[in-house]
Motif scaffolding. Structure first.
Motif, PDB file in Angstrom:
ATOM      1  N   LYS A 385       0.830  -1.205   0.000  1.00 16.41           N
ATOM      2  CA  LYS A 385       0.000   0.000   0.000  1.00 16.41           C
ATOM      3  C   LYS A 385       0.866   1.258   0.000  1.00 16.41           C
ATOM      4  CE  LYS A 385      -4.303  -1.622   2.170  1.00 16.41           C
ATOM      5  NZ  LYS A 385      -5.188  -1.487   3.342  1.00 16.41           N
ATOM      6  N   SER A 390      -2.600  -1.151  -4.785  1.00 15.19           N
ATOM      7  CA  SER A 390      -3.818  -1.516  -4.068  1.00 15.19           C
ATOM      8  C   SER A 390      -3.940  -3.032  -3.968  1.00 15.19           C
ATOM      9  CB  SER A 390      -5.052  -0.959  -4.785  1.00 15.19           C
ATOM     10  OG  SER A 390      -5.002   0.455  -4.831  1.00 15.19           O
ATOM     11  N   TYR A 396      -7.522  -9.732  -0.608  1.00 16.99           N
ATOM     12  CA  TYR A 396      -8.628  -9.546   0.326  1.00 16.99           C
ATOM     13  C   TYR A 396      -9.312 -10.878   0.648  1.00 16.99           C
ATOM     14  CZ  TYR A 396      -8.594  -4.418   0.196  1.00 16.99           C
ATOM     15  OH  TYR A 396      -8.260  -3.085   0.345  1.00 16.99           O
ATOM     16  N   GLU A 414     -15.088  -7.055   8.270  1.00 14.62           N
ATOM     17  CA  GLU A 414     -14.392  -5.767   8.099  1.00 14.62           C
ATOM     18  C   GLU A 414     -13.557  -5.784   6.822  1.00 14.62           C
ATOM     19  OE1 GLU A 414     -12.067  -5.072  11.565  1.00 14.62           O
ATOM     20  OE2 GLU A 414     -13.805  -4.853  12.901  1.00 14.62           O
ATOM     21  N   VAL A 415     -12.913  -6.928   6.543  1.00 15.48           N
ATOM     22  CA  VAL A 415     -12.121  -7.049   5.315  1.00 15.48           C
ATOM     23  C   VAL A 415     -13.009  -6.862   4.094  1.00 15.48           C
ATOM     24  CG1 VAL A 415     -10.811  -8.661   3.876  1.00 15.48           C
ATOM     25  CG2 VAL A 415     -10.313  -8.498   6.310  1.00 15.48           C
ATOM     26  N   GLU A 417     -15.891  -5.303   3.909  1.00 16.78           N
ATOM     27  CA  GLU A 417     -16.357  -3.916   3.827  1.00 16.78           C
ATOM     28  C   GLU A 417     -15.264  -3.016   3.241  1.00 16.78           C
ATOM     29  OE1 GLU A 417     -19.136  -2.639   4.103  1.00 16.78           O
ATOM     30  OE2 GLU A 417     -20.374  -4.030   5.237  1.00 16.78           O
ATOM     31  N   THR A 418     -14.028  -3.219   3.709  1.00 16.75           N
ATOM     32  CA  THR A 418     -12.902  -2.448   3.175  1.00 16.75           C
ATOM     33  C   THR A 418     -12.719  -2.727   1.691  1.00 16.75           C
ATOM     34  OG1 THR A 418     -11.781  -2.547   5.320  1.00 16.75           O
ATOM     35  CG2 THR A 418     -10.431  -2.015   3.392  1.00 16.75           C
ATOM     36  N   ARG A 421     -15.401  -0.917  -0.212  1.00 14.81           N
ATOM     37  CA  ARG A 421     -15.206   0.531  -0.094  1.00 14.81           C
ATOM     38  C   ARG A 421     -14.104   1.015  -1.030  1.00 14.81           C
ATOM     39  NH1 ARG A 421     -14.937   0.567   4.956  1.00 14.81           N
ATOM     40  NH2 ARG A 421     -12.660   0.552   5.223  1.00 14.81           N
ATOM     41  N   GLU A 422     -13.122   0.161  -1.281  1.00 10.41           N
ATOM     42  CA  GLU A 422     -12.017   0.517  -2.164  1.00 10.41           C
ATOM     43  C   GLU A 422     -12.297   0.139  -3.622  1.00 10.41           C
ATOM     44  OE1 GLU A 422      -8.362  -0.977  -0.637  1.00 10.41           O
ATOM     45  OE2 GLU A 422      -8.489   0.183   1.230  1.00 10.41           O
TER      46      GLU A 422
END
Length: 535
Positions: A385, A390, A396, A414-415, A417-418, A421-422
């Motif tokens: 990163k 990315s 992921y 959470e992974v 969602e991230t 989101r990206e």
């Protein structure tokens, strides 16, 4: 439970996607491998499609030899990924399997010469749940002009009902004014072999020969592929030898599918695969990326690193960029758990290491997580990163799978969602892992929510997703729900396997639901009759 969204295929990128600029990476990477593979010399190749002297399991030698020659086509360019082009101007004698005449399915290389309405009319008759006598009567009354092109398309579309498709093949072959072509025989052999009716597949081959139909490398390859895909690699190898003895020279596709079979979990024969790959190299056939990944993966799992290095050297000689060749090799090493060798290869990259590292870090992260080294994996992600790279969907998903295995559901969510989101959409593999994790954590309702959203919004569950979900449900004593998945599979035109039926059958019996278990077994028998019944 997190919300899921439709998969956008353009967002799903592999960590092996190598842009053109990496084709210039060389020098120090190339020095880490020794170029000790067999030298190959260019030459013209011929193929006689007659069966002069060769036979399959005792078949009699034909009295007439039907000659054919495989047309050689010069390679104009070989794109090894969606974003990388390679200059093969100096490789006029190197051939790709898909550039040979007779390799591709005829349906893919010619435009339709039949009426779509006629095809649909016949398919409706074959797919309805009626006995063959009623179907035959309806076929005789329909006003359809049967051509070989139409017959190929009909039996291709009806392959899920192999019994009906092959009965139709026999019926139409007896009609006045119609004769089966090479393409119709090849398609019928594919369907019979796909249904594991190898006796029928061989009888079609003998029938072709008796009727004087040209036997091409594609015909032989179909038989080799159908035996090999079920793990019957000894038989596949025997047919390969008979093919050569008959005077018909193996094509690039013949080598590809036979070697892939030998590299499979069932019937694996690594030494034979290496031997055939060397023959393929001498024949100047260029493997495609899919084939290379499977072959290198098998070599690395079998700890045959010397042969893997020879393969990489060969790829570089025939036009693969150094970066792509080494990316494929490093990925195979990581999947085989040999992170030390993979890291050693990167360390030898010298000044180019930073550039190459960007395209293999996903495999490194995955390998570290499989070893249980979460801290090192997260450190690698942070490092990339900071370098402006990315994380890919591969990275992921690997992280999510790790957390799910550790029963850390919230971290897995959470992974995801991230990830969204990206702008990196989860794949079917990601969602399948989430379903497995929810079931393992006792959150079956959440698992069903993800599964239902996949069906309604995509990506649609595939055979592996259904099978995995069934296994999970039966394991926790909810086999009746797994029984419902069998019906859903059939509704989605996905044919359950014998293993699927057995899993649900034994699960229901363990739970004392014997009547339902008998119903499942009857479903299995009925489906087998539909698929394999013959005239």
């Amino acid at each position: 439970m997190i919300a899921v969204r439709r998969q956008c295929s353009r967002c799903v990128s592999s960590d092996l996607g190598v842009p053109t600029c990496l084709a210039r990476v060389g020098g120090s990477l190339g020095c880490s491998l020794s170029s000790d593979h067999d030298n190959v010399s260019p030459g013209r190749r011929c193929c006689s499609n007659g069966l002069c002297g060769g036979s399959i399991r005792g078949a009699r030698t034909p009295t007439t030899s039907l000659g054919c020659r495989a047309s050689l086509m010069k390679t104009r360019g070989f794109a090894t990924s969606d974003r990388e082009g390679l200059d093969l101007a100096s490789m006029s004698n190197v051939r790709r399997p898909d550039q040979e005449v007779g390799i591709a399915d005829p349906l893919e290389s010619t435009s339709p010469v039949y009426s779509e309405a006629d095809v649909e009319e016949v398919c409706v008759l074959l797919l309805r749940p009626e006995d063959w006598d009623s179907t035959r009567e309806a076929l005789e009354k329909c006003n359809v002009s049967f051509t070989s092109e139409l017959v190929v398309e009909v039996i291709r579309r009806c392959k899920c009902r192999s019994g009906a498709a092959l009965r139709f093949f026999d019926w139409v072959g007896k009609r006045d004014g119609y004769g089966h072509s090479l393409e119709t025989y090849n398609m019928a052999m594919k369907i019979a072999g796909g249904a594991k009716d190898f006796e029928r597949m061989r009888s079609l081959f003998y029938e072709m020969r008796r009727k004087g139909c040209s036997i091409t490398p594609h015909t032989w390859t179909i038989m080799i592929m159908q035996y090999g895909r079920t793990g019957l690699t000894d038989i596949a190898l025997g047919i390969f030898e008979e093919m050569k003895a008959s005077g018909c020279e193996p094509s690039g596709s013949t080598y590809k599918y036979l070697i892939i079979s030998l590299c499979g979990r069932k019937g694996r024969k690594v030494d034979e695969a290496v031997k055939l790959f060397r023959q393929m190299m001498k024949s100047k056939y260029v493997p495609d990326k899919e084939f290379v990944e499977i072959y290198l993966g098998c070599l690395c799992e079998s700890d045959k690193l010397s042969d893997a290095r020879k393969c990489v050297n060969f790829l570089r000689e025939v036009g693969f960029s150094t970066a792509l060749s080494y990316s494929l090799y490093i990925r195979a090493l990581c999947r085989a758990g040999n992170l030390e060798e993979a890291q050693k290869l990167l360390n030898n990259a010298g000044a180019e290491r930073e550039m190459l590292n960007k395209y293999v870090y996903g495999s490194i992260v995955h390998g570290l997580l499989r070893k249980g080294n979460l801290e090192a994996a997260l450190s690698k992600v942070d490092e990339m990163k900071q370098a402006g790279v990315s994380p890919s969907v591969h990275v992921y998903t690997s992280l999510a799978v790790h957390y799910l295995k550790e029963k850390e559901i919230e971290k897995a969510e959470e992974v995801l969602e991230t990830m969204k989101r990206e702008g990196c959409e989860p794949t079917i593999v990601t969602y399948s892992a989430l379903i497995r994790g929810y079931v393992g954590a006792g959150k079956v309702g959440d698992a069903w929510s993800v599964f239902n959203q996949m069906k309604s919004e995509g990506p649609s569950p595939d055979f592996r997703t259904y099978s995995m979900f069934m296994n999970c449900l039966c394991r926790i004593g909810r086999s009746e729900e797994a029984l419902g998945l069998i019906s859903e599979m059939l509704g989605d035109k996905i044919v359950p396997s014998s293993v699927n039926f057995r899993t649900v059958f034994y699960g229901l019996n363990r739970e004392g639901k014997h009547d339902l278990a008998r119903l499942v077994w009857q479903q299995k028998l009925d489906l087998a009759k539909q698929r394999k019944s013959m005239t």
